[in-house]
Design a protein around this motif. Structure first.
Motif, PDB file in Angstrom:
ATOM      1  N   LYS A 294       0.805  -1.224   0.000  1.00 19.64           N
ATOM      2  CA  LYS A 294       0.000   0.000   0.000  1.00 19.64           C
ATOM      3  C   LYS A 294       0.840   1.276   0.000  1.00 19.64           C
ATOM      4  CE  LYS A 294      -4.018  -2.005   2.249  1.00 19.64           C
ATOM      5  NZ  LYS A 294      -3.689  -3.349   2.619  1.00 19.64           N
ATOM      6  N   ILE A 295       2.116   1.185   0.329  1.00 25.01           N
ATOM      7  CA  ILE A 295       2.943   2.377   0.432  1.00 25.01           C
ATOM      8  C   ILE A 295       3.489   2.749  -0.935  1.00 25.01           C
ATOM      9  CG2 ILE A 295       5.068   3.319   1.393  1.00 25.01           C
ATOM     10  CD1 ILE A 295       4.578   1.640   3.852  1.00 25.01           C
ATOM     11  N   GLU A 296       3.299   4.001  -1.306  1.00 29.90           N
ATOM     12  CA  GLU A 296       3.855   4.530  -2.550  1.00 29.90           C
ATOM     13  C   GLU A 296       4.804   5.675  -2.217  1.00 29.90           C
ATOM     14  OE1 GLU A 296       0.056   3.834  -5.531  1.00 29.90           O
ATOM     15  OE2 GLU A 296       0.823   5.839  -5.215  1.00 29.90           O
ATOM     16  N   LEU A 297       5.951   5.681  -2.893  1.00 30.10           N
ATOM     17  CA  LEU A 297       6.874   6.795  -2.771  1.00 30.10           C
ATOM     18  C   LEU A 297       6.622   7.727  -3.942  1.00 30.10           C
ATOM     19  CD1 LEU A 297      10.148   4.887  -1.842  1.00 30.10           C
ATOM     20  CD2 LEU A 297       8.386   5.804  -0.323  1.00 30.10           C
ATOM     21  N   VAL A 298       6.606   9.030  -3.700  1.00 36.72           N
ATOM     22  CA  VAL A 298       6.317  10.019  -4.736  1.00 36.72           C
ATOM     23  C   VAL A 298       7.605  10.753  -5.103  1.00 36.72           C
ATOM     24  CG1 VAL A 298       5.028  12.122  -5.291  1.00 36.72           C
ATOM     25  CG2 VAL A 298       3.934  10.304  -3.963  1.00 36.72           C
ATOM     26  N   VAL A 299       7.830  10.900  -6.422  1.00 38.37           N
ATOM     27  CA  VAL A 299       8.965  11.664  -6.935  1.00 38.37           C
ATOM     28  C   VAL A 299       8.397  12.806  -7.765  1.00 38.37           C
ATOM     29  CG1 VAL A 299      10.983  11.623  -8.453  1.00 38.37           C
ATOM     30  CG2 VAL A 299      10.464   9.640  -7.013  1.00 38.37           C
ATOM     31  N   GLU A 300       8.871  14.027  -7.493  1.00 28.16           N
ATOM     32  CA  GLU A 300       8.410  15.180  -8.263  1.00 28.16           C
ATOM     33  C   GLU A 300       9.501  16.238  -8.306  1.00 28.16           C
ATOM     34  OE1 GLU A 300       4.846  16.444  -6.283  1.00 28.16           O
ATOM     35  OE2 GLU A 300       5.856  16.760  -4.387  1.00 28.16           O
ATOM     36  N   ASN A 301       9.534  16.999  -9.403  1.00 28.94           N
ATOM     37  CA  ASN A 301      10.529  18.066  -9.541  1.00 28.94           C
ATOM     38  C   ASN A 301      10.311  19.179  -8.537  1.00 28.94           C
ATOM     39  OD1 ASN A 301      12.302  17.187 -11.455  1.00 28.94           O
ATOM     40  ND2 ASN A 301      11.456  18.347 -13.130  1.00 28.94           N
ATOM     41  N   GLU A 302       9.071  19.493  -8.267  1.00 32.74           N
ATOM     42  CA  GLU A 302       8.750  20.577  -7.345  1.00 32.74           C
ATOM     43  C   GLU A 302       8.292  19.984  -6.026  1.00 32.74           C
ATOM     44  OE1 GLU A 302       5.900  22.934  -9.432  1.00 32.74           O
ATOM     45  OE2 GLU A 302       7.193  23.067 -11.174  1.00 32.74           O
TER      46      GLU A 302
ATOM     47  N   SER B  38      17.621  -3.172   6.213  1.00 30.49           N
ATOM     48  CA  SER B  38      17.616  -2.718   7.603  1.00 30.49           C
ATOM     49  C   SER B  38      17.181  -3.846   8.537  1.00 30.49           C
ATOM     50  CB  SER B  38      16.650  -1.538   7.750  1.00 30.49           C
ATOM     51  OG  SER B  38      16.500  -1.193   9.104  1.00 30.49           O
ATOM     52  N   THR B  39      17.677  -3.806   9.772  1.00 29.74           N
ATOM     53  CA  THR B  39      17.232  -4.775  10.770  1.00 29.74           C
ATOM     54  C   THR B  39      15.920  -4.325  11.418  1.00 29.74           C
ATOM     55  OG1 THR B  39      18.584  -3.678  12.447  1.00 29.74           O
ATOM     56  CG2 THR B  39      19.571  -5.547  11.273  1.00 29.74           C
ATOM     57  N   ILE B  40      15.538  -3.078  11.174  1.00 30.18           N
ATOM     58  CA  ILE B  40      14.267  -2.567  11.691  1.00 30.18           C
ATOM     59  C   ILE B  40      13.160  -3.063  10.762  1.00 30.18           C
ATOM     60  CG2 ILE B  40      12.944  -0.494  12.228  1.00 30.18           C
ATOM     61  CD1 ILE B  40      15.652   0.936  12.613  1.00 30.18           C
ATOM     62  N   ASN B  41      12.057  -3.453  11.310  1.00 35.27           N
ATOM     63  CA  ASN B  41      10.977  -4.042  10.531  1.00 35.27           C
ATOM     64  C   ASN B  41      10.080  -2.965   9.923  1.00 35.27           C
ATOM     65  OD1 ASN B  41       9.371  -5.930   9.357  1.00 35.27           O
ATOM     66  ND2 ASN B  41       8.238  -6.419  11.221  1.00 35.27           N
ATOM     67  N   PHE B  42      10.595  -2.260   8.892  1.00 33.90           N
ATOM     68  CA  PHE B  42       9.794  -1.276   8.171  1.00 33.90           C
ATOM     69  C   PHE B  42       9.026  -1.967   7.059  1.00 33.90           C
ATOM     70  CE2 PHE B  42      13.166   1.929   9.357  1.00 33.90           C
ATOM     71  CZ  PHE B  42      12.323   2.728  10.110  1.00 33.90           C
ATOM     72  N   PRO B  43       7.842  -1.479   6.721  1.00 33.95           N
ATOM     73  CA  PRO B  43       7.202  -1.967   5.502  1.00 33.95           C
ATOM     74  C   PRO B  43       8.018  -1.497   4.296  1.00 33.95           C
ATOM     75  CG  PRO B  43       5.913  -0.199   6.482  1.00 33.95           C
ATOM     76  CD  PRO B  43       7.035  -0.493   7.423  1.00 33.95           C
ATOM     77  N   ILE B  44       8.147  -2.339   3.296  1.00 37.09           N
ATOM     78  CA  ILE B  44       8.970  -2.020   2.129  1.00 37.09           C
ATOM     79  C   ILE B  44       8.072  -1.563   0.990  1.00 37.09           C
ATOM     80  CG2 ILE B  44      10.628  -2.919   0.462  1.00 37.09           C
ATOM     81  CD1 ILE B  44      11.410  -4.967   2.642  1.00 37.09           C
ATOM     82  N   PRO B  45       8.191  -0.303   0.576  1.00 37.91           N
ATOM     83  CA  PRO B  45       7.379   0.181  -0.540  1.00 37.91           C
ATOM     84  C   PRO B  45       7.758  -0.542  -1.824  1.00 37.91           C
ATOM     85  CG  PRO B  45       8.513   1.996   0.566  1.00 37.91           C
ATOM     86  CD  PRO B  45       9.064   0.728   1.104  1.00 37.91           C
ATOM     87  N   LYS B  46       6.792  -0.790  -2.666  1.00 36.74           N
ATOM     88  CA  LYS B  46       7.051  -1.442  -3.944  1.00 36.74           C
ATOM     89  C   LYS B  46       6.601  -0.582  -5.118  1.00 36.74           C
ATOM     90  CE  LYS B  46       9.008  -5.232  -2.638  1.00 36.74           C
ATOM     91  NZ  LYS B  46      10.380  -5.521  -3.014  1.00 36.74           N
ATOM     92  N   ILE B  47       6.137   0.639  -4.844  1.00 34.79           N
ATOM     93  CA  ILE B  47       5.676   1.527  -5.917  1.00 34.79           C
ATOM     94  C   ILE B  47       6.362   2.877  -5.780  1.00 34.79           C
ATOM     95  CG2 ILE B  47       3.705   2.758  -6.912  1.00 34.79           C
ATOM     96  CD1 ILE B  47       1.950   0.442  -6.003  1.00 34.79           C
ATOM     97  N   ILE B  48       6.934   3.341  -6.898  1.00 34.76           N
ATOM     98  CA  ILE B  48       7.460   4.704  -6.988  1.00 34.76           C
ATOM     99  C   ILE B  48       6.588   5.429  -8.007  1.00 34.76           C
ATOM    100  CG2 ILE B  48       9.409   6.162  -7.639  1.00 34.76           C
ATOM    101  CD1 ILE B  48      11.257   3.823  -6.877  1.00 34.76           C
ATOM    102  N   ARG B  49       5.926   6.478  -7.564  1.00 31.92           N
ATOM    103  CA  ARG B  49       5.025   7.238  -8.438  1.00 31.92           C
ATOM    104  C   ARG B  49       5.719   8.520  -8.875  1.00 31.92           C
ATOM    105  NH1 ARG B  49       0.008   6.875  -9.852  1.00 31.92           N
ATOM    106  NH2 ARG B  49      -0.403   5.230  -8.353  1.00 31.92           N
TER     107      ARG B  49
END
Length: 194
Positions: free
Chosen positions: A14-22, A45-56
């Motif tokens: 469910k996690i999406e990372l967003v990339v934008e120029n502005e 990481s040894t910390i249990n973070f959810p791993i994003p699989k989408i870069i928008r």
């Protein structure tokens, strides 16, 4: 009362990372490479973070390859244009400037999807001989490229769309190649699947 636990299940998807120029969206990344590096860092990481699989990719994105170099996408990542760019047919646009000869923009790893993005060379003199996607020494399994366009301002042999050495399971759907020296190039002998 609502049970919010069901929203936490499969959080990785469910996690999406967003990339934008502005810098419009809080928490967005300035480069595709920064988003990819974040995924790599939390994956190891040894910390249990959810791993994003989408870069928008949001809107039009200027990619100066001479400064940024190629971006290697982590295994299983999907990169999607969100449709806010000038080219609403193909979603967001990655506008490539100042490319170093033989450098790709995106280097996918296994099980990656690239979707809804218009790749555009700034000038027909831009050397994209290793492609917008891939590279002459890249081996990849299960790469999907869907709903993308690849454009150069004039026909030239130095601009290629997708380049891989060996691929196993390459799926290309609803893509448009304009003024490319070669749309799809395979340099190796071990390719298979379609």
């Amino acid at each position: 009362a609502a049970d919010y636990r069901r929203y936490v299940n499969n959080l990785d998807n469910k996690i999406e990372l967003v990339v934008e120029n502005e810098d419009i969206t809080a928490g967005s990344f300035a480069t595709i490479g920064a988003a990819a590096n974040w995924i790599d860092s939390i994956s190891s990481s040894t910390i249990n973070f959810p791993i994003p699989k989408i870069i928008r990719i949001r809107g039009n994105y200027i990619y100066d390859v001479s400064n940024l170099g190629s971006t290697t996408l982590p295994d299983g990542v999907t990169i999607i244009g969100d449709g806010d760019g000038d080219n609403s047919t193909y979603g967001s646009r990655i506008y490539v400037t100042n490319n170093t000869a033989g450098t790709s923009v995106l280097i996918p790893q296994d099980n990656c999807t690239i979707k809804n993005i218009a790749f555009e060379a700034a000038a027909s003199s831009t050397n994209m001989s290793n492609g917008f996607i891939g590279g002459a020494t890249i081996d990849v399994q299960n790469l999907r490229v869907e709903g993308c366009s690849f454009y150069a301002p004039a026909a030239t042999a130095n601009i290629l769309g997708i380049v891989v050495d060996d691929f196993y399971g390459l799926r290309i759907n609803d893509c448009k190649f304009t003024n490319m020296g070669t749309a799809i190039s395979n340099n190796g002998s071990g390719s298979g699947g379609a």
